[in-house]
Write a protein that holds these residues in place. Structure first.
Motif, PDB file in Angstrom:
ATOM      1  N   MET A   1       0.821  -1.209   0.000  1.00 28.20           N
ATOM      2  CA  MET A   1       0.000   0.000   0.000  1.00 28.20           C
ATOM      3  C   MET A   1       0.854   1.257   0.000  1.00 28.20           C
ATOM      4  O   MET A   1       0.533   2.244  -0.679  1.00 28.20           O
ATOM      5  N   ASN A   2       1.960   1.244   0.748  1.00 29.03           N
ATOM      6  CA  ASN A   2       2.847   2.411   0.751  1.00 29.03           C
ATOM      7  C   ASN A   2       3.428   2.663  -0.635  1.00 29.03           C
ATOM      8  O   ASN A   2       3.569   3.811  -1.067  1.00 29.03           O
ATOM      9  N   GLY A   3       3.762   1.580  -1.327  1.00 26.98           N
ATOM     10  CA  GLY A   3       4.275   1.717  -2.681  1.00 26.98           C
ATOM     11  C   GLY A   3       3.242   2.317  -3.617  1.00 26.98           C
ATOM     12  O   GLY A   3       3.568   3.147  -4.478  1.00 26.98           O
ATOM     13  N   MET A   4       1.969   1.911  -3.455  1.00 25.97           N
ATOM     14  CA  MET A   4       0.923   2.458  -4.308  1.00 25.97           C
ATOM     15  C   MET A   4       0.701   3.940  -4.033  1.00 25.97           C
ATOM     16  O   MET A   4       0.559   4.749  -4.962  1.00 25.97           O
ATOM     17  N   LEU A   5       0.669   4.315  -2.744  1.00 23.57           N
ATOM     18  CA  LEU A   5       0.474   5.723  -2.397  1.00 23.57           C
ATOM     19  C   LEU A   5       1.606   6.582  -2.952  1.00 23.57           C
ATOM     20  O   LEU A   5       1.379   7.695  -3.449  1.00 23.57           O
ATOM     21  N   ALA A   6       2.833   6.062  -2.874  1.00 27.34           N
ATOM     22  CA  ALA A   6       3.974   6.805  -3.410  1.00 27.34           C
ATOM     23  C   ALA A   6       3.854   6.954  -4.924  1.00 27.34           C
ATOM     24  O   ALA A   6       4.132   8.024  -5.487  1.00 27.34           O
ATOM     25  N   TYR A   7       3.423   5.880  -5.591  1.00 28.74           N
ATOM     26  CA  TYR A   7       3.254   5.928  -7.047  1.00 28.74           C
ATOM     27  C   TYR A   7       2.196   6.962  -7.438  1.00 28.74           C
ATOM     28  O   TYR A   7       2.415   7.778  -8.344  1.00 28.74           O
TER      29      TYR A   7
END
Length: 253
Positions: free
Chosen positions: A165-171
């Motif tokens: 989820m953190n990766g998606m938010l950063a993307y």
């Protein structure tokens, strides 16, 4: 050749022992994951539609680009009488060609016996359902000996974006560009985008679930379409396509 024989056996079994009569073929249809008709190049699977008096039969065939079978479903749809619930029998194979699952449905609910097989094609679980309600379940070890089922037997894993989820938010944070037209009019809101994460992790069949404006909708779709490949969802130890929804909030600060 073995897969082709299995398919022909399955699709021909219903007529065994009965008087043979020509069945009019209405069409071969191509569908996306939402079961909408699309051009062949955009299809996730194909459907052979046949009609007989009082009934429509749909034979759905999912296959890889090399035409190796992944799933075959036969759905019977009564067109007369008071009971118009569909009945479906589905067979799925693993990536290595081994039998994976055989189950039946009444309407959209599991009904009857659900058999799941391990990576070598050996029966590992049998569950009996009645209109979606589990009545009984029995699991088996590699020797075929019955044993109690555990929670792990029903394991499901949702697809994940690289980095979670953190990766998606950063993307999303680095990819979204607030449309100038929306900034000018002060348009804000939350766009909901639905799509399927395929068994290979690709994003397919993207659609809007909740719209805000043409400009914001277009930007949300652009960002989703540009996403990298995901880690696919898993059910019973096998990668499967999963529907996923991502909310994208546009706010002027």
């Amino acid at each position: 050749m073995k897969s082709l024989w299995l398919l022909m056996s399955m699709l021909g079994a219903a007529g065994a022992g009965a008087a043979q009569s020509p069945v009019p073929v209405k069409a071969t249809l191509f569908h996306n994951y939402w079961s909408e008709e699309v051009p062949q190049a955009a299809a996730a699977y194909r459907v052979q539609r046949l009609e007989t008096p009082g009934q429509v039969r749909l034979d759905s065939v999912f296959a890889t680009a090399s035409n190796r079978l992944l799933r075959v479903s036969r759905t019977l749809w009564p067109t007369t009488g008071s009971d118009t619930l569909t009945t479906t029998i589905t067979t799925r194979w693993r990536a290595n060609g081994a039998l994976f699952v055989v189950h039946s449905e009444l309407g959209s609910q599991w009904h009857g016996t659900y058999n799941c097989f391990d990576g070598a094609g050996r029966l590992k679980r049998t569950t009996v359902y009645e209109r979606g309600r589990e009545l009984s379940s029995q699991c088996y070890d590699e020797t075929g000996t019955a044993r109690p089922c555990t929670g792990a037997e029903y394991s499901e894993q949702m697809p994940t974006f690289p980095g979670g989820m953190n990766g998606m938010l950063a993307y999303l944070g680095r990819s979204i560009r607030y449309p100038a037209a929306a900034l000018k009019t002060g348009k804000q809101g939350k766009v909901l985008v639905e799509f399927y994460v395929t068994e290979t992790g690709d994003i397919r069949d993207i659609r809007l679930k909740q719209s805000v404006s043409a400009a914001l909708d277009a930007e949300a779709l652009r960002v989703i379409e540009a996403m990298p490949r995901w880690e696919p969802g898993v059910q019973d130890g096998e990668r499967v396509p999963v529907r996923y929804t991502v909310p994208i909030t546009f706010a002027i600060r």
